[in-house]
Design an enzyme around this catalytic site. Structure first.
Site, mmCIF file in Angstrom:
data_model
loop_
_atom_site.group_PDB
_atom_site.id
_atom_site.type_symbol
_atom_site.label_atom_id
_atom_site.label_comp_id
_atom_site.label_asym_id
_atom_site.label_seq_id
_atom_site.Cartn_x
_atom_site.Cartn_y
_atom_site.Cartn_z
ATOM 1 N N ALA A 40 0.644 -1.280 0.134
ATOM 2 C CA ALA A 40 -0.216 0.039 0.105
ATOM 3 C C ALA A 40 0.592 1.419 0.284
ATOM 4 O O ALA A 40 1.901 1.090 0.469
ATOM 5 C CB ALA A 40 -0.674 -0.494 0.937
ATOM 6 N N CYS A 41 0.216 2.502 -0.203
ATOM 7 C CA CYS A 41 1.414 4.108 -0.313
ATOM 8 C C CYS A 41 2.292 3.894 -0.963
ATOM 9 O O CYS A 41 2.599 2.736 -2.328
ATOM 10 C CB CYS A 41 1.133 4.226 0.802
ATOM 11 S SG CYS A 41 1.559 5.907 1.387
ATOM 12 N N THR A 42 3.292 4.373 -0.270
ATOM 13 C CA THR A 42 4.615 4.050 -0.737
ATOM 14 C C THR A 42 5.155 2.426 -1.291
ATOM 15 O O THR A 42 6.780 2.626 -1.299
ATOM 16 C CB THR A 42 5.803 4.595 0.484
ATOM 17 O OG1 THR A 42 5.493 4.536 1.131
ATOM 18 C CG2 THR A 42 5.633 6.092 -0.010
ATOM 19 N N THR B 141 -1.114 3.060 -6.349
ATOM 20 C CA THR B 141 0.039 4.080 -4.862
ATOM 21 C C THR B 141 -0.616 5.045 -4.315
ATOM 22 O O THR B 141 -2.182 6.089 -4.646
ATOM 23 C CB THR B 141 1.166 4.180 -5.606
ATOM 24 O OG1 THR B 141 1.485 4.586 -4.246
ATOM 25 C CG2 THR B 141 1.123 5.293 -6.645
#
Lengths: 253, 253
Positions: free
Chosen positions: A108-110, A128
């Site tokens: 998830a995310c970075t 992202t």
């Protein structure tokens, strides 16, 4: 279901915590350990972004059912790009790549950048944090990024959006096993079903980082006296007409 | 704005992390430290529920602007009641009570029980996790609980609901200073504006713990042969007619 959460220093606190708490809540509400979660790293412990010491276990040689990479706590393009060059993050990417041949992987995310660098996402769709889309395309052009999505699942890879999307990711994995259990966990944690990051996008913040739109704006200023042709502008900035239109719309909306 | 987050062992990981990350995101997006946050306890460090070691500083004698008590990781009525008798939790309640004479105090989820025990909420309105309402009324009858609310602010006390409501609480505190900044932080973290816990309530889970409804059901079974009178039932179970109606509705809906 055996799950490894693979971490490195500077892991995003809310990302790691919310993964662990979501699966634990699911186990408690189910009355049994349906999700056996371990936090792994090549060191004995890692430090979260806020300096919490997280005890970890070494990555087992036997593949689990799923490996999740939570975010590194880098919210801005420059810091995430720099973090990807850290030796421990490169080692994390290699670890995930080796598991990906034998089990599902998620981020998830970075964390999606780590998957991207590992090659696991090549030729696949992923998502992202909404404001990191331009940076992601620059860093990992082999991936078909859909940053408006909250969750993208393709083949053995599942990725999720920014910050709280760690929870959406965990809930999605619980939902695959039991929709009723996922719904109950969501009620306890107070998270509704959110299929898209689009309602959260702050266009001005995307624009700041969108190199393609910046190039387009520079080109437009140089050619203001000429009649506008999308096809020519797209060629000049090195994008398809469709992509350029979509990106400009994202910034303007 | 100086903020202390007052913690003890077994603090709810997502609660603590999401408070710190929300204020940090606000500082980063504002480009300056508008919220100076310290994690305090009477010991050098505490262990979160998942066993992370959190370095803490001693509570300063000078009052900050705000003290926040995040949740203890007890999701069930019996465990939170037991936790409230721990010496370190009683000391935490005393600490908060002493600050409350000089600054604002806040809590979310089971943290509200600590505020309740400290006497800070006496005669005031408050909220906690939706499924802990019956337990809260039993433990701290002096407080006017409104567990359908996400946030309740009254006088110098502000309380919030379950789990992710820690984030709603932090966002509310940012919103008081700058609605625009709060909105931007919410976009980065992917949290919408949610004024109520009501959409999350799972009635069957409330019913299990609702002593008042249980008493009412027992009373009904004993008086099945008689014509039903709400006023009489309410007297028999020791509640107002309005409260009894509301609680039964909550369980049935």
């Amino acid at each position: 279901m055996r799950i490894l959460v693979a971490v490195a220093d500077d892991v995003f606190d809310t990302g790691l915590s919310s993964l662990l708490d979501t699966f634990e809540t699911a186990n408690e509400l189910a009355g049994e350990t349906r999700f056996a979660v371990s936090v792994v790293s090549s060191r004995r412990s890692v430090k979260t972004h806020h300096g919490f010491a997280v005890p970890t276990t070494p990555p087992p040689s036997r593949a689990p059912d799923l490996v999740i990479v939570p975010a590194i706590a880098c919210k801005q393009p420059a810091t995430i790009v720099a973090a990807l060059d850290r030796p421990d993050i490169r080692a994390l990417a290699d670890l995930v790549a080796s598991y990906a041949r034998r089990c599902r992987v998620a981020a998830a995310c970075t964390g999606t950048f780590v998957l991207g660098r590992s090659g696991v996402l090549d030729g696949r769709r992923a998502t992202t944090s909404w404001w990191l889309g331009p940076t992601f395309r620059q860093q990992v052009p082999e991936v078909e990024l859909e940053e408006a999505e909250m969750i993208v699942a393709e083949d053995n890879v599942i990725t999720a959006g920014a910050a709280l999307a760690h929870l959406d990711l965990a809930l999605e994995l619980i939902r695959e096993r039991s929709p009723d259990l996922a719904s109950l966990v969501a009620r306890y944690l107070l998270l509704e079903n959110r299929p898209s990051q689009a309602p959260f996008v702050a266009p001005s913040h995307v624009a700041l980082d969108d190199e393609l739109v910046k190039r387009f704006e520079r080109w437009i200023r140089r050619h203001l006296s000429e009649p506008f042709e999308l096809a020519r502008a797209a060629r000049a900035v090195g994008a398809s007409e469709r992509t350029l239109q979509r990106r400009i719309r994202a910034v303007l909306e």
